[in-house]
Structures are given as C-alpha cells and as structure tokens.
Design an enzyme around this catalytic site. Structure first.
Site, PDB file in Angstrom:
ATOM      1  CE  LYS A 107      21.158  24.961 -47.335  1.00 58.49           C
ATOM      2  NZ  LYS A 107      20.163  25.605 -46.450  1.00 58.49           N
TER       3      LYS A 107
HETATM    4  C1  LIG Z   1      19.288  24.937 -45.702  1.00 52.95           C
HETATM    5  C2  LIG Z   1      18.685  25.693 -44.589  1.00 52.95           C
HETATM    6  C3  LIG Z   1      18.116  25.041 -43.471  1.00 52.95           C
HETATM    7  C4  LIG Z   1      18.001  23.535 -43.377  1.00 52.95           C
HETATM    8  O1  LIG Z   1      19.240  22.904 -43.204  1.00 52.95           O
HETATM    9  P1  LIG Z   1      19.398  21.325 -43.484  1.00 52.95           P
HETATM   10  O2  LIG Z   1      20.827  21.037 -43.291  1.00 52.95           O
HETATM   11  O3  LIG Z   1      18.936  21.107 -44.897  1.00 52.95           O
HETATM   12  O4  LIG Z   1      18.517  20.620 -42.506  1.00 52.95           O
HETATM   13  C5  LIG Z   1      17.608  25.817 -42.435  1.00 52.95           C
HETATM   14  N1  LIG Z   1      17.639  27.160 -42.507  1.00 52.95           N
HETATM   15  C6  LIG Z   1      18.148  27.821 -43.564  1.00 52.95           C
HETATM   16  C7  LIG Z   1      18.111  29.301 -43.580  1.00 52.95           C
HETATM   17  C8  LIG Z   1      18.701  27.120 -44.636  1.00 52.95           C
HETATM   18  O5  LIG Z   1      19.187  27.782 -45.682  1.00 52.95           O
END
Ligand SMILES: *Cc1c(COP(=O)(O)O)cnc(C)c1O
Length: 430
Positions: A107
């Site tokens: 993210k």
């Molecule tokens: C947010 C997150 C996900 C999921 O991603 P999405 O875009 O919400 O499907 C998977 N793994 C980790 C470590 C995350 O922080």
C-alpha cells in the site's frame, strides 16, 4: 480525464475532484471515462524504459490535465523510490515482492502517490483536507508514512485497540506532525462504521473537507497497475503467458491489474486468492454475489466480507459474467492450508513468505493443476516480519528485523483513546 460515479447519480468530475472527494456525492466509486491502450511500441521497447518512465506513460492519461507533466514526473520519482523485484521459485512460479517501501506493505505506492497529488492540489492552501481512515493494520501505516509532512493535509487514523500487531501500532502512532492516531475501544468494524458515519454526517462535512485514503480513492488505486507492468518487464523475455495470483481483500490490487490489461499489457489470466472471506470465490461458482460479515484469519489484511472494488471489476467487464470468468479465477484457503504453504515455500525454495503471499502461492498452485505452460506470479504484499508471530511459529527460524521496522520499534506511541462516534466528531472539530 473525467471520472464518473458507478452509481450514475452524480455529475462527472475531474481527477482533482475525485481525489479530494474520495467517493462521489451519490456514494458511488469513481471510474475513468476512457481507457486508451498504450501504443505497441511501449511494450516493444519496455526493456529500455525505467520504472519512472513506465509509470509516467501509464498514468499520464488518468491525471491529465489536473497534474502537469513535470509535476507528475516529480510525484512518480518520489513515489517509486524503491524496487519491485521478481524472485523465481521454479519454472512455473515466481513472486513479485511489493514490500520494499517504507512500511513494507504494497500500500506504500498508492499512499505515497495519493499524498503527493493532494499536496499538489493544496499548494496554495486552498484545499485543506482531512484524510480519515480506519485500519485493520497495514493501510494505517502506509497512509501515515505517505502523508507525513504534506502541507494542508491532516490525517486521522482509527485503529482497534489491541487488535493490530505491535509493529503496526508503532507505524501508526509514532510519527507526530500532521498524523493523529485514535485508538478505538472496539474491533475493526467499529472503526469502519465510525468513519462511514463521519462521511455521512452533513453537520461535520459542512465544516470540513473529509476524504478517504483507501483503495476507493482513485489516486490510491490506479498507481497499483504499475506493479503488473514492472513484473511483465522482468519476465516477458523468458515467459510468454503470464498469470497473476493476487491475494485479495478489497480487490483494489487485482482490479488495478485488470486496468493494466486494459492498457494493453499481455496478461493471460488473473487469480484472486482469498482466505476464508470468500465472497468472490463463491460468486464465480454460483453467479450469486452475497456479502458476508468478515471472519478473522492470519492473513488479516484480506478479512473483508464485502470487497469495495468488486463493482469496478464488474464495470470493466460490463457485468458480463462469462467474460469475467474467462479472465478471473478465484480460490479460497483456510489458515491451516496457509501455514502449510508457508512451510512448504520455506522448505522447498528457501523463501520466507508472509501469510498473504502464501495465500497467493496457493492460488498459483491451484490454477497450475489445470493449466500448463503458463508462468504464475503471486504478489508478495507484505514483508514476513510484519506477521512475525505466525511466520516464526511455522518456519521455526528467527527473522532479522529490517531497518524500516527497527526504526519505529523504540519510538514512543501517541494515540487518543475514543469509544464512540461523538468522541470522534469532537476530536475532528477541535
Ligand atoms: C491490503 C492488503 C491486501 C489486500 O489488497 P486489496 O487491494 O484490498 O485486495 C493483501 N495483502 C496485504 C498485506 C495488504 O495489506
């Protein structure tokens, strides 16, 4: 580029307004009005393009004309200040490591890009914005870090007391400046409910500009399409048919991959790898979409019962179920299977995955059973030390802490405890 609301009851808007508002006034998610594929020469010459050149060409249409070219170049350069390496496990499976950013979760890219866009829109202090976000762990850290020191943007993060890991709590609560952490007496859903209530509270929204920083915001969602192009660049010489297995929660990441495909990136197929929160796995089986309350798992960033970006995926495929099914498979796995996979990845390939990546790996294995001659890339969405308890218990080897994590561990936590919506509101207004 204009953006329209997927509820179709709000006027079209600019990139700038879509970023500042987060959600359209009719509560719909924004979606770009057109997607113009990149020229064939882009893919032909990809070996000669740097990550930042790729990013500029791929993102330009989505932010133009609100962000001038020179500004976009700077934003991209600052956002992508780390690597996105492919690690090959065997001839059929690789992993794309998306955890080399400052908070070691994928993210980081979206949060850093969005923060810099908002910072640019606010350069004359005309668009004071409060970013309000609920986190079950990873989003909060990435957002806090990405927005730190951005002028005219205040960030308020709600997290459930005692329900995030020590590392995650440190990442949200020790930065200071424009970042405020609220420790909520409750679970993640309580934090989420308070945030939703704030967005609907007209008394509050008439007094301040609130926006979200999760993947419903186009500036956080769209930059994720770059990961798939970066992976393609590293693999296209040795593999013709590339499949991505994406550990999915809110389905922002996999949906961004589909946007890369719309731009012309030759991707053969997507796999949405789920834990026991399996609404989409069930949908592809039954054609019935029935959201469920979320259940807690060891891959907790994917504990989502009603994935907010699924509506964008439906839009890409124009609600055509068979077209979607031809391009997307989904499998769901239990915590026990995930732990076995973590151990298998370590024992067989000497690679330490995190629980989310392990679910992605299982997605590859399930798909490869029925499909040969493809290369499956699973996305490693977080560094394994962010889930130290699970990982060390399963592989029984102590993990060294990376410098990004060491850096926050001895800082002092600062958080305000709240227990109700009224307390959130008075915090925001004072
Ligand atoms: C947010 C997150 C996900 C999921 O991603 P999405 O875009 O919400 O499907 C998977 N793994 C980790 C470590 C995350 O922080």
């Amino acid at each position: 580029m204009k953006y329209y609301s997927l509820n179709h009851k709000a006027p079209k808007t600019t990139f700038k307004e879509a970023v500042i508002k987060g959600l359209a006034p009719d509560k719909g998610l924004y979606f770009p009005e057109t997607i113009t594929p990149l020229p064939a020469s882009f893919f032909k010459n990809i070996d000669n393009l740097s990550d930042t050149e790729i990013a500029f060409q791929a993102l330009h249409q989505f932010v133009s004309p609100d962000i001038p070219e020179a500004v976009l170049k700077t934003i991209i350069k600052e956002t992508l200040s780390f690597d996105f390496p492919i690690v090959k496990l065997n001839e059929s499976i690789s992993t794309l490591e998306l955890f080399h950013g400052p908070t070691m979760a994928f993210k980081d890219v979206g949060a850093r890009f969005m923060a810099r866009c908002l910072g640019y829109f606010n350069k004359n202090n005309t668009n004071q914005v409060t970013v309000l976000v609920a986190t079950s762990g990873d989003t909060g850290g990435a957002v806090a870090n990405g927005f730190l020191g951005v002028k005219g943007v205040n960030v308020v993060i709600l997290y459930p007391s005692g329900k995030v890991s020590d590392i995650q709590e440190k990442q949200l609560t020790t930065l200071g400046q424009n970042i405020k952490a609220l420790e909520v007496d409750g679970v993640f859903d309580d934090c989420q409910d308070m945030v939703k209530r704030a967005f609907l509270d007209q008394d509050l929204t008439s007094k301040m500009q609130l926006t979200s920083a999760n993947s419903i915001n186009v500036a956080r969602w769209l930059p994720q399409l770059l990961y798939f192009i970066f992976a393609y660049k590293q693999l296209h010489k040795t593999h013709n048919e590339i499949v991505f297995s994406v550990p999915s929660g809110n389905f922002g990441n996999v949906c961004a991959g589909m946007m890369a495909q719309q731009l012309g990136l030759p991707i053969k197929h997507f796999i949405a790898a789920n834990n026991q929160n399996n609404v989409v796995t069930n949908y592809l089986k039954t054609e019935e979409y029935s959201p469920q309350p979320s259940v807690q798992t060891i891959s907790n960033a994917m504990d989502v019962g009603n994935p907010s970006n699924f509506i964008r995926i439906q839009e890409i495929y124009k609600n055509n179920f068979s077209k979607l099914k031809a391009n997307l498979s989904s499998f769901s796995f239990t915590d026990t299977e995930t732990k076995i996979a973590l151990k298998e990845i370590y024992d067989t390939y000497n690679y330490v995955a995190d629980p989310h990546g392990a679910v992605g790996y299982l997605g590859c294995k399930a798909y490869l059973k029925a499909h040969t001659n493809v290369h499956c890339v699973f996305l490693e969405t977080a560094h394994p030390t962010k889930f130290l308890d699970v990982v060390e218990k399963v592989i029984k080897i102590e993990q060294p802490l990376p410098k990004q994590i060491k850096g926050v561990m001895n800082k002092t936590k600062e958080a305000t405890k709240i227990g109700s919506y009224e307390e959130l509101k008075s915090f925001l207004l004072h």
